[in-house]
Design a protein around this motif. Structure first.
Motif, PDB file in Angstrom:
ATOM      1  N   HIS A  22     -26.133  28.282 -30.784  1.00  0.00           N
ATOM      2  CA  HIS A  22     -26.085  26.909 -31.220  1.00  0.00           C
ATOM      3  C   HIS A  22     -25.584  26.936 -32.751  1.00  0.00           C
ATOM      4  O   HIS A  22     -24.754  26.364 -33.373  1.00  0.00           O
ATOM      5  CB  HIS A  22     -27.104  26.207 -30.966  1.00  0.00           C
ATOM      6  CG  HIS A  22     -27.143  24.722 -31.564  1.00  0.00           C
ATOM      7  ND1 HIS A  22     -27.666  24.411 -32.736  1.00  0.00           N
ATOM      8  CD2 HIS A  22     -26.574  23.667 -30.947  1.00  0.00           C
ATOM      9  CE1 HIS A  22     -27.462  23.118 -33.013  1.00  0.00           C
ATOM     10  NE2 HIS A  22     -26.764  22.690 -32.007  1.00  0.00           N
ATOM     11  N   GLN A  23     -26.412  27.879 -33.433  1.00  0.00           N
ATOM     12  CA  GLN A  23     -25.960  28.140 -35.089  1.00  0.00           C
ATOM     13  C   GLN A  23     -24.756  28.480 -35.322  1.00  0.00           C
ATOM     14  O   GLN A  23     -24.083  28.076 -36.008  1.00  0.00           O
ATOM     15  CB  GLN A  23     -27.147  28.815 -35.560  1.00  0.00           C
ATOM     16  CG  GLN A  23     -28.706  28.208 -35.649  1.00  0.00           C
ATOM     17  CD  GLN A  23     -29.521  29.452 -36.171  1.00  0.00           C
ATOM     18  OE1 GLN A  23     -29.563  30.501 -35.910  1.00  0.00           O
ATOM     19  NE2 GLN A  23     -30.377  28.845 -37.115  1.00  0.00           N
ATOM     20  N   LEU A  24     -24.314  29.498 -34.312  1.00  0.00           N
ATOM     21  CA  LEU A  24     -23.093  30.172 -34.543  1.00  0.00           C
ATOM     22  C   LEU A  24     -21.949  28.955 -34.255  1.00  0.00           C
ATOM     23  O   LEU A  24     -20.939  28.909 -35.069  1.00  0.00           O
ATOM     24  CB  LEU A  24     -22.755  31.395 -33.746  1.00  0.00           C
ATOM     25  CG  LEU A  24     -21.715  32.064 -33.789  1.00  0.00           C
ATOM     26  CD1 LEU A  24     -21.551  32.798 -35.144  1.00  0.00           C
ATOM     27  CD2 LEU A  24     -21.454  32.870 -32.621  1.00  0.00           C
ATOM     28  N   TRP A  27     -22.176  25.929 -37.449  1.00  0.00           N
ATOM     29  CA  TRP A  27     -22.605  26.532 -38.655  1.00  0.00           C
ATOM     30  C   TRP A  27     -22.202  25.548 -39.439  1.00  0.00           C
ATOM     31  O   TRP A  27     -23.020  25.667 -40.799  1.00  0.00           O
ATOM     32  CB  TRP A  27     -21.497  27.881 -38.683  1.00  0.00           C
ATOM     33  CG  TRP A  27     -20.302  27.638 -39.069  1.00  0.00           C
ATOM     34  CD1 TRP A  27     -19.304  27.524 -37.751  1.00  0.00           C
ATOM     35  CD2 TRP A  27     -19.341  27.229 -39.837  1.00  0.00           C
ATOM     36  NE1 TRP A  27     -18.091  27.387 -37.798  1.00  0.00           N
ATOM     37  CE2 TRP A  27     -18.032  27.277 -39.400  1.00  0.00           C
ATOM     38  CE3 TRP A  27     -19.636  26.902 -41.204  1.00  0.00           C
ATOM     39  CZ2 TRP A  27     -17.071  26.839 -39.956  1.00  0.00           C
ATOM     40  CZ3 TRP A  27     -18.446  26.832 -42.088  1.00  0.00           C
ATOM     41  CH2 TRP A  27     -17.045  26.405 -41.486  1.00  0.00           C
ATOM     42  N   HIS A  28     -21.254  24.560 -39.475  1.00  0.00           N
ATOM     43  CA  HIS A  28     -20.937  23.667 -40.376  1.00  0.00           C
ATOM     44  C   HIS A  28     -22.037  22.765 -40.692  1.00  0.00           C
ATOM     45  O   HIS A  28     -21.928  21.838 -41.595  1.00  0.00           O
ATOM     46  CB  HIS A  28     -19.679  22.906 -40.149  1.00  0.00           C
ATOM     47  CG  HIS A  28     -19.706  22.254 -38.616  1.00  0.00           C
ATOM     48  ND1 HIS A  28     -19.488  23.052 -37.557  1.00  0.00           N
ATOM     49  CD2 HIS A  28     -19.840  21.017 -38.300  1.00  0.00           C
ATOM     50  CE1 HIS A  28     -19.777  22.224 -36.295  1.00  0.00           C
ATOM     51  NE2 HIS A  28     -20.031  21.057 -36.960  1.00  0.00           N
ATOM     52  N   TRP A  33     -30.059  22.203 -41.476  1.00  0.00           N
ATOM     53  CA  TRP A  33     -31.075  22.856 -40.966  1.00  0.00           C
ATOM     54  C   TRP A  33     -32.520  23.046 -41.758  1.00  0.00           C
ATOM     55  O   TRP A  33     -32.203  23.562 -42.962  1.00  0.00           O
ATOM     56  CB  TRP A  33     -30.801  24.313 -40.354  1.00  0.00           C
ATOM     57  CG  TRP A  33     -29.554  24.188 -39.303  1.00  0.00           C
ATOM     58  CD1 TRP A  33     -29.016  23.029 -38.686  1.00  0.00           C
ATOM     59  CD2 TRP A  33     -28.514  25.325 -39.334  1.00  0.00           C
ATOM     60  NE1 TRP A  33     -27.918  23.471 -37.994  1.00  0.00           N
ATOM     61  CE2 TRP A  33     -27.678  24.559 -38.245  1.00  0.00           C
ATOM     62  CE3 TRP A  33     -28.257  26.486 -39.571  1.00  0.00           C
ATOM     63  CZ2 TRP A  33     -26.548  25.587 -37.773  1.00  0.00           C
ATOM     64  CZ3 TRP A  33     -27.286  27.066 -39.181  1.00  0.00           C
ATOM     65  CH2 TRP A  33     -26.466  26.719 -38.105  1.00  0.00           C
ATOM     66  N   GLU A  34     -33.500  23.180 -41.350  1.00  0.00           N
ATOM     67  CA  GLU A  34     -34.577  23.409 -42.072  1.00  0.00           C
ATOM     68  C   GLU A  34     -35.020  24.784 -41.843  1.00  0.00           C
ATOM     69  O   GLU A  34     -34.945  25.445 -40.517  1.00  0.00           O
ATOM     70  CB  GLU A  34     -35.823  22.337 -41.568  1.00  0.00           C
ATOM     71  CG  GLU A  34     -35.570  21.010 -42.029  1.00  0.00           C
ATOM     72  CD  GLU A  34     -36.905  19.993 -41.699  1.00  0.00           C
ATOM     73  OE1 GLU A  34     -37.868  20.582 -41.363  1.00  0.00           O
ATOM     74  OE2 GLU A  34     -36.516  18.911 -41.579  1.00  0.00           O
ATOM     75  N   PRO A  54     -28.110  29.288 -48.578  1.00  0.00           N
ATOM     76  CA  PRO A  54     -28.168  29.935 -47.377  1.00  0.00           C
ATOM     77  C   PRO A  54     -26.957  29.833 -46.395  1.00  0.00           C
ATOM     78  O   PRO A  54     -26.606  30.482 -45.683  1.00  0.00           O
ATOM     79  CB  PRO A  54     -29.412  29.233 -46.647  1.00  0.00           C
ATOM     80  CG  PRO A  54     -30.163  28.647 -47.879  1.00  0.00           C
ATOM     81  CD  PRO A  54     -29.078  28.616 -49.068  1.00  0.00           C
ATOM     82  N   CYS A  55     -26.118  28.503 -46.848  1.00  0.00           N
ATOM     83  CA  CYS A  55     -24.819  28.363 -45.802  1.00  0.00           C
ATOM     84  C   CYS A  55     -23.835  29.323 -45.997  1.00  0.00           C
ATOM     85  O   CYS A  55     -23.046  29.642 -45.372  1.00  0.00           O
ATOM     86  CB  CYS A  55     -24.645  26.774 -45.956  1.00  0.00           C
ATOM     87  SG  CYS A  55     -25.807  25.756 -45.265  1.00  0.00           S
TER      88      CYS A  55
END
Length: 173
Positions: A22-24, A27-28, A33-34, A54-55
């Motif tokens: 899901h993160q992959l 990613w945008h 995201w906490e 972090p992004c």
């Protein structure tokens, strides 16, 4: 969901943070995201840290993934060139040095690839990063099966050709 590395065969311990599918794929949306705090990782001896943003992990990480992908493709193509020395014979019976021009061309190709990887200005221009020795081992591990696959195909091709030859021989006898 359980974290999954983008490359499941990835045996290196370079510090990459495992991310979920899901993160992959989203990613945008990273800025929303906490608790997303990617670990620093190393590429060609250079340490990448993401404390400030972090992004940026996804942008900088893409460079390493692109470099590994490109390097695997270069290695596969060089191995395929050696496979093409003979349509039917194994590399064990027709070794690469039977065509010295091909060997030279492969060395030049790899040499040029190394130039763009390890000259910083060119690496920046191509958006790639230098690879470590362990990463090169991974590249060879992922590219080498093309030789094995072609050797198996040639083996079965020789069996089929021999069977067809015997069949024709019987018909003419």
């Amino acid at each position: 969901p359980a974290p999954a590395h983008a490359l499941s065969l990835y045996p290196l311990q370079d510090g990459h943070t495992p991310i979920s599918l899901h993160q992959l794929t989203h990613w945008h949306q990273c800025s929303t995201w906490e608790d997303f705090k990617p670990s620093p990782w190393t590429a060609g001896g250079e340490r990448h840290v993401f404390d400030a943003d972090p992004c940026s992990y996804f942008d900088e990480g893409k460079m390493k993934a692109s470099t590994l992908s490109l390097s695997v493709l270069v290695a596969i193509e060089m191995f395929n060139a050696f496979n093409a020395l003979s349509e039917d014979s194994s590399l064990l019976s027709v070794p690469p040095w039977t065509n010295p021009y091909l060997v030279i061309a492969c060395f030049v190709s790899f040499g040029l690839h190394f130039v763009i990887l390890y000259i910083p200005a060119l690496a920046a221009m191509f958006g790639i990063v230098p690879l470590s020795f362990e990463e090169w081992q991974l590249v060879i591990l992922l590219a080498f099966p093309v030789i094995l696959i072609d050797e198996v195909l040639k083996f079965f091709g020789r069996i089929k050709s021999e069977a067809e030859f015997q069949s024709r021989k019987l018909k003419t006898a």
